[in-house]
Design a protein around this motif. Structure first.
Motif: not given
Length: 891
Positions: A336-345, A347-366
């Motif tokens: 199992c590993v932790s994966v970081s990235g962006y999410s639509k959870g 504080g997500y604002q669809a009108r904002e560019r996500q690439e301009e911000k740091a990733s805001d979420h973590e989940w897992n892959a097994v």
């Protein structure tokens, strides 16, 4: 990185076979030397690989050194092992030498017969296949030479991240030194190594235990189709026992004050039979024992991150969930590993560019069942109510081993390899995708249009359509954004801005903003017939540069246009009008709506127009209720759009409320202000359930509306009840002075079984003809049905009928109730049981009975103002007046 391996996936196993040119003791059958060859796994999608010059020299060298190779001699053929490409190797004097190219500071190393040689190799995966060798103090590999009493096997270098226990290793493996614990050397027979070009390859983790996941751990991408989730999990019910046990053990451990992740992992997985059930137990424990740290997220308090603190406090942010999941899985031997990235959870604002911000979420892959899977325990545990700043516990099984093509709609990893898609999508594609929730997939929905999150109206309108595999109830919410701040307004847009039509196949929403600007549209759904609130399924952004000039659409509080999805449960099978588009009204300003029913129903309707008041609206509706149909006649006197809503309830219920079965948008383009139905129409227009219950059948006019172009008509039907007494009344607008009462314009003729209602209207117009009935034991007449009579002409009234004119009496002539003075009039009448029938005026004229039992004769009106038709019945010598005729002077 080896130059020749620059395109190889690090997720494959690296096979190291060393040929020393000496015989291996123990192979007495042939007494030959076994050769070992260093061969890495190939990348996927790479076909028809060409052999490098180094590989060819290597194979030529081996061919020359083997004087006469035997059939059993072990060679690793490049084509036999899925076209593996050999590294830059050469054998000199029994020594295998290999060269690292493009690696400054590293020249040659050799494998000798010493006890062990430590080789420092750190291979760095590089996107795009550039050659590189990582020199930041890689951890050494220990290569153990073969002993004299060992059989020849391939030595496989497999990443284990230091997590394999000694008792888990095969007995044929060599004891690893503590120095090489982070990178194990396993020994397997070639037959146990399964290499298939159609599978995802497990990632080789080269990070030390406790380190963050690195690029070298990424999974290889395959062009083949993944095994779907349903093959791994046939039904959620297979986890019922594991789920219950995990919840119970978790509760007990908390009561005992056990907050150590390793101990918890072992306890909650005691009943698990395989890695899938172990993972499920860990997932369930996380979702039911850890809440989201909303205060830490908002900065009100420090974030809870460490595993022990997350367990003890029972809350944590996304990294707390993912880190704890990773730790517990590894404790149970699950990669199992932790994966970081962006999410639509949050504080997500669809009108904002996500690439301009740091990733805001973590989940897992097994890694399970030979492929990687994705899961998010943070989102599986519940949701956050930002308005009240609270965490709402709501378990969501969707985020357990979610399909990658569904997961990507809300989770975008920092490293695109963790999308687990055959073709990775870009951040721009991720941002433009419509926002779909887990409920969207739970209901089996497909978004047909639009395909992007933001859509622009065309001539002031746009359409949203969904397809559904099961019947659902839909709703929507539309809010306009403030032009200055971009924030959403509190009030919703008027329901007239959207035309929602729902069928068993899905939804169609036509959006017509009333003002230019930006809007957010949210869609909601729930299964048909299920109680409770609707669930949010999808969000879209609407940009309306200009609005469409159109007539106002009436408000629809029921949102849905057309037949309601739940109408079948109410007893409505179908409707003659589709309702997905506005119904265009003809020149007569009238529409007929027919609902087919599966059981007897009652119906009421509502007609709404911005210029139509409630009193006039009642005169625009006529309802007919039968056992198998509900018919609604609607008039549209004004131009514009109307809302026609239908409500039903069971006919035999007697109590309860009417429920909405459908709503229809009507469009009238002509003005008909005088076109209204008669006032005081009842619910029972035309033949229906009431008339059938009274024993009436075979009506000559089966509808509620009777057209009389010449001002006269006859309505006939049959009565099977001999006890039924009937009465008719004609209602209409007052005709002014000099006219007869409306009762003179109706004549009821009741024979043994057949009933005839004769109507003659005093003028052109619309009239209500009421039919009433009662039994001998009843005192009052009850309404059976109403007919709407439309007349385009006028006629003379009928004679004035008295109570003696009863069942079986038939007036054949004269039919007019107004006679001319000084004329001879022919009378023909049938009066059952009469002893004598006569006409009394200035003189008395007796009528004679013919062979057909009809009383007939000629009478002269003279100067009389009235003629009376009278009869003497059996057992009575009194003369009874049957009807009277008015006599008027000649003009």
């Amino acid at each position: 990185m080896f130059k020749g391996w620059q395109e190889h996936s690090l997720s494959g196993e690296v096979v190291l076979a060393c040929h020393s040119g000496r015989k291996v003791p123990g192979d007495k059958k042939h007494g030959m030397s076994r050769e070992r060859e260093l061969t890495p796994d190939p990348p996927y999608k790479k076909k028809n690989l060409q052999k490098s010059e180094d590989e060819q020299r290597y194979r030529e060298k081996h061919t020359e050194s083997a004087n006469s190779p035997q059939p059993d001699e072990t060679w690793t053929d490049v084509n036999a092992v899925r076209q593996k490409q050999a590294p830059n190797l050469k054998v000199e004097n029994g020594l295998l030498k290999y060269k690292l190219q493009n690696a400054p500071g590293i020249h040659e190393s050799s494998l000798t017969d010493e006890k062990s040689i430590k080789v420092s190799l750190a291979i760095k995966s590089s996107k795009g296949g550039s050659d590189s060798v990582e020199q930041n103090d890689p951890e050494p590999l220990t290569i153990v030479p073969m002993q004299e009493n060992e059989a020849s096997h391939e030595v496989l270098l497999v990443n284990s991240e230091g997590k394999l226990c000694e008792e888990q290793r095969p007995s044929t493996k060599r004891q690893l030194s503590t120095e090489s614990a982070a990178k194990s050397v396993s020994v397997r027979k070639r037959s146990t190594v399964k290499k298939t070009q159609e599978e995802f390859v497990k990632a080789l983790s080269v990070a030390r235990s406790g380190k963050r996941f690195s690029k070298a751990d990424l999974p290889a991408v395959s062009s083949c189709q993944r095994k779907p989730r349903k093959l791994l999990i046939s039904s959620p019910d297979i986890f019922n026992n594991i789920d219950a046990l995990s919840i119970q053990k978790g509760r007990e451990l908390r009561e005992l004050g056990v907050f150590e992740a390793k101990k918890i992992a072992h306890v909650i997985t005691e009943g698990a039979r395989n890695d899938l059930e172990k993972l499920r137990a860990i997932w369930i424990w996380l979702c039911h024992n850890i809440e989201y740290d909303i205060e830490g997220f908002l900065g009100i308090s420090p974030k809870v991150c460490s595993s022990e603190e997350v367990i003890q406090k029972g809350k944590g942010v996304c990294s707390g969930y993912s880190g704890l999941c990773e730790k517990m899985c590894r404790e149970m031997g699950i990669e199992c590993v932790s994966v970081s990235g962006y999410s639509k959870g949050i504080g997500y604002q669809a009108r904002e560019r996500q690439e301009e911000k740091a990733s805001d979420h973590e989940w897992n892959a097994v890694f399970l069942d030979d492929q990687w899977w994705l899961l998010d325990a943070c989102w599986g545990a519940g949701t956050v109510d930002m308005e009240n700043k609270t965490f709402v516990k709501r378990y969501d099984d969707f985020y357990f081993l979610t399909e990658p093509f569904e997961f990507i709609n809300s989770h975008f990893p920092d490293d695109q390899s963790w999308q687990l898609l055959p073709i990775a999508i870009s951040m721009e594609d991720f941002e433009t995708r419509p926002l779909r929730t887990s409920a969207f997939y739970h209901f089996g929905l497909t978004l047909l249009q639009p395909t992007q999150y933001k859509t622009i109206t065309d001539n002031g309108e746009t359409t949203v359509s969904l397809s559904s595999s099961t019947p659902l109830t839909f709703s929507y919410e539309m809010r306009q954004r403030d032009s200055q701040t971009g924030s959403l307004r509190q009030e919703e847009a008027d329901s007239s801005c959207g035309l929602l039509s729902v069928t068993h196949q899905g939804l169609k929403l036509r959006l017509l903003p009333s003002e230019p600007g930006a809007y957010e549209v949210k869609l909601f759904a729930r299964r048909e017939g299920q109680p409770g609130s609707l669930r949010w399924i999808c969000s879209l952004e609407l940009d309306c540069p200009c609005i469409q000039k159109r007539q106002p659409i009436p408000d629809n509080p029921y949102l849905n246009w057309g037949l309601a999805v739940g109408a079948s449960a109410l007893g409505v099978k179908s409707c003659s009008v589709r309702g997905e588009e506005p119904v265009e009204i003809g020149e007569d300003g009238e529409v007929k709506l027919i609902l087919e029913t599966s059981r007897p129903l009652m119906m009421v309707c509502e007609l709404i127009h911005h210029e139509l008041n409630s009193i006039a609206a009642k005169r625009c509706l006529a309802l007919q209720i039968t056992h198998e149909q509900l018919v609604c006649h609607a008039l549209c006197p004004y131009k514009g759009y109307y809302r026609l809503s239908v409500f039903v309830q069971d006919y035999n219920s007697g109590v309860g409320t009417f429920q909405n079965a459908g709503n229809y948008l009507l469009h009238c383009q002509r003005l008909n202000p005088s076109l209204l139905y008669p006032p005081d129409l009842g619910l029972w227009c035309g033949p229906g359930i009431r008339t059938q219950e009274a024993g009436l059948s075979r009506f000559s006019h089966t509808g509620a509306i009777v057209n009389s172009p010449r001002g006269r008509c006859n309505i006939t039907f049959y009565c099977t009840s001999p006890e039924l007494q009937m009465h008719t009344v004609l209602y209409g607008e007052p005709q002014g002075e000099g006219h007869f009462p409306l009762s003179r314009y109706v004549l009821l003729t009741f024979t043994d079984a057949k009933v005839t209602i004769s109507v003659c209207t005093p003028g052109a117009g619309v009239y209500r003809l009421g039919l009433y009935g009662r039994k001998a034991s009843q005192q009052d007449y009850k309404p059976l049905c109403d007919f709407i009579v439309r007349s385009e002409n006028s006629g003379d009234p009928f004679p004035c009928v008295y109570s003696a004119w009863g069942r079986g009496c038939v007036l054949l002539e004269p039919r007019s109730g107004v006679l001319v003075s000084q004329t001879s009039v022919s009378f023909r009448v049938r009066v059952p049981g009469a002893q004598r029938v006569c006409v009394v005026g200035g003189t008395r004229t007796d009528l004679k009975m013919n062979k057909s039992r009809v009383w007939e004769g000629e009478a002269v009106t003279g100067d009389a103002t009235q003629l009376k038709l009278a009869a003497v019945v059996k057992d009575c010598n009194d003369m009874h007046v049957l009807m009277t005729f008015d006599v008027r002077p000649q003009k």
